[in-house]
Design a protein around this motif. Structure first.
Motif: not given
Length: 198
Positions: A121, A164-166, A168, A180-181, A183-186
């Motif tokens: 990651c 795409t910014r998070l 968290p 975490r970043y 994991r936002q992309f299925p």
């Protein structure tokens, strides 16, 4: 399977500007997480995948004096000019290999920076930030044809960051923020499995 991210380089920038910009881009993508130190290493050598020469870490003067995006002399009549660096995250052992390619005219010409991360990651997010930064600094395009976080994804680096910014939790560390970043992309289906090299 290759997992490269790339940036077309419309004009040159320095390695110092790339590193400083990547730290800013990481903060934009991940939110309020501490970004670790990054080193650029040159002249590292491998034999059959094993490191045989550790290379040398570029100091601040070398980073400021080394540009990417300038023409590179061709290696031969049929091979483009290339330059190679590695961007290390000393705190975690993660690395991104940077290859700058000055394409031959018959291949369309132009200079491109290709960022090949270790498959963690941290590695993938660092490569993403470096490619976004290189494209943004030089007026080029962000290219994600292999990982395909967004399908289709914007080539404008600012639009990709905005999409795409998070935000968290503020207690995330850098490696957890990177996980975490991604994991936002299925479409990535939980890849990469490892958070970092350590």
């Amino acid at each position: 399977m290759s997992v490269d991210l790339a940036a077309t380089l419309a004009r040159p920038t320095t390695l110092a500007a790339l590193l400083a910009g990547a730290r800013h881009t990481l903060a934009e993508l991940l939110g309020p997480v501490p970004v670790p130190d990054l080193d650029v290493v040159a002249d590292r050598r491998y034999v059959q995948g094993q490191r045989v020469d550790p290379g040398r870490r570029l100091d601040p003067a070398e980073l400021a004096g080394t540009s990417i995006g300038d023409p590179i002399p061709a290696e031969s009549a049929t091979s483009p000019g290339t330059a190679h660096y590695e961007i290390d995250v000393p705190a975690s052992g993660d690395v991104v290999w940077l290859t700058v390619i000055d394409h031959l005219p018959e291949a369309g010409g132009g200079v491109e920076a290709v960022f090949s991360p270790c498959r963690t990651c941290v590695g993938v997010v660092l490569a993403t930030a470096l490619a976004l930064t290189a494209a943004g600094l030089t007026g080029g395009e962000f290219v994600d044809e292999q990982i395909r976080m967004l399908r289709p994804g914007p080539t404008d680096p600012g639009r990709f960051v905005a999409a795409t910014r998070l935000a968290p939790p503020p207690d995330d560390d850098f490696a957890l923020g990177c996980e975490r970043y991604l994991r936002q992309f299925p479409a990535l289906n939980g890849w990469p499995r490892s958070r970092s090299m350590r």
